[in-house]
Design a protein around this motif. Sequence first.
Motif, PDB file in Angstrom:
ATOM      1  N   LYS A   1      22.630  -0.833 -36.038  1.00 57.47           N
ATOM      2  CA  LYS A   1      21.297  -0.873 -36.639  1.00 57.47           C
ATOM      3  C   LYS A   1      21.187  -2.159 -37.445  1.00 57.47           C
ATOM      4  O   LYS A   1      22.097  -2.507 -38.188  1.00 57.47           O
ATOM      5  CB  LYS A   1      21.092   0.332 -37.552  1.00 57.47           C
TER       6      LYS A   1
ATOM      7  N   TYR B   1      11.408  -5.450 -39.873  1.00 54.16           N
ATOM      8  CA  TYR B   1      11.908  -5.030 -38.565  1.00 54.16           C
ATOM      9  C   TYR B   1      13.106  -4.112 -38.764  1.00 54.16           C
ATOM     10  O   TYR B   1      13.925  -4.333 -39.661  1.00 54.16           O
ATOM     11  CB  TYR B   1      12.390  -6.235 -37.754  1.00 54.16           C
TER      12      TYR B   1
ATOM     13  N   ALA C   1       9.864  -8.279 -29.408  1.00 56.12           N
ATOM     14  CA  ALA C   1       9.887  -7.919 -30.826  1.00 56.12           C
ATOM     15  C   ALA C   1       8.503  -8.031 -31.459  1.00 56.12           C
ATOM     16  O   ALA C   1       8.347  -7.767 -32.639  1.00 56.12           O
ATOM     17  CB  ALA C   1      10.871  -8.808 -31.587  1.00 56.12           C
TER      18      ALA C   1
ATOM     19  N   PRO D   1      17.563  -5.157 -29.473  1.00 56.34           N
ATOM     20  CA  PRO D   1      16.507  -4.520 -28.686  1.00 56.34           C
ATOM     21  C   PRO D   1      16.138  -5.305 -27.419  1.00 56.34           C
ATOM     22  O   PRO D   1      15.191  -4.952 -26.736  1.00 56.34           O
ATOM     23  CB  PRO D   1      15.334  -4.467 -29.653  1.00 56.34           C
TER      24      PRO D   1
ATOM     25  N   THR E   1      10.654  -5.790 -22.786  1.00 52.79           N
ATOM     26  CA  THR E   1      10.831  -5.602 -24.215  1.00 52.79           C
ATOM     27  C   THR E   1      10.559  -6.888 -24.980  1.00 52.79           C
ATOM     28  O   THR E   1      10.942  -7.970 -24.546  1.00 52.79           O
ATOM     29  CB  THR E   1      12.274  -5.145 -24.505  1.00 52.79           C
TER      30      THR E   1
ATOM     31  N   ALA F   1      17.517  -9.868 -32.735  1.00 50.63           N
ATOM     32  CA  ALA F   1      16.388  -9.394 -31.932  1.00 50.63           C
ATOM     33  C   ALA F   1      16.679  -9.546 -30.444  1.00 50.63           C
ATOM     34  O   ALA F   1      16.355  -8.672 -29.637  1.00 50.63           O
ATOM     35  CB  ALA F   1      15.114 -10.154 -32.305  1.00 50.63           C
TER      36      ALA F   1
ATOM     37  N   TRP G   1      15.941  -2.591 -35.898  1.00 50.99           N
ATOM     38  CA  TRP G   1      16.334  -2.514 -34.499  1.00 50.99           C
ATOM     39  C   TRP G   1      17.592  -1.670 -34.369  1.00 50.99           C
ATOM     40  O   TRP G   1      18.526  -1.789 -35.150  1.00 50.99           O
ATOM     41  CB  TRP G   1      16.603  -3.910 -33.940  1.00 50.99           C
TER      42      TRP G   1
ATOM     43  N   ALA H   1      14.871  -8.392 -27.133  1.00 48.61           N
ATOM     44  CA  ALA H   1      13.552  -8.983 -27.346  1.00 48.61           C
ATOM     45  C   ALA H   1      13.419 -10.294 -26.585  1.00 48.61           C
ATOM     46  O   ALA H   1      13.973 -11.327 -26.974  1.00 48.61           O
ATOM     47  CB  ALA H   1      13.299  -9.199 -28.832  1.00 48.61           C
TER      48      ALA H   1
END
Length: 174
Positions: A112, A122, A15, A35, A13, A31, A124, A37
């Motif tokens: 979120k 962005y 970003a 997610p 993964t 980030a 996420w 990143a």
Amino acid sequence: SYSAIHSIPSGYTNANIQIGEELTIEDLLYALMIPSANDAAYVLAEHVAGSVENFSTMMNDKARELGCKTTHFVNPNGIHEDTHYSTAYDMALLSQYAYHNSTYRKIVQTRKYQTQSSLKSYVWYNRMSLFSQYDFCIGGKNGYTPKAGKSLVSYASNKNITLSVISYTSSLKS
């Protein structure tokens, strides 16, 4: 740097941070944690310590300071390396320490996060399913690598008790 953004192996993964893009430290932390990143981890490591290697040394020093005896980091994101490892016990020590930091608590409780960099927007979403499956879940961080399997650090709170739960599902063969 180019290396921070483009050295993430295929399948991991990121970003999709761009060279020259400006994000705040807070945005990069979101980030990294929401997610997962991996490029954000490298960018942060280079910013803080000048290199991934220097940051890994800092991580190992902090782990030892906190009492971790079976942990050795070689990168800031957990991408598999044969000499990068930890145990559930040591992760519990690290997560207990991290939970005392209010910024960390805020991030791992976020479901979120939206932000605008100098180049793009962005959004996420926290993919941790415990948020919807367990009423007392107040946050956490999951992870996965093909060799190590699934991992989870989660936090639950009920009344005056907050628990840190560490879970590993290893795909490693004995």
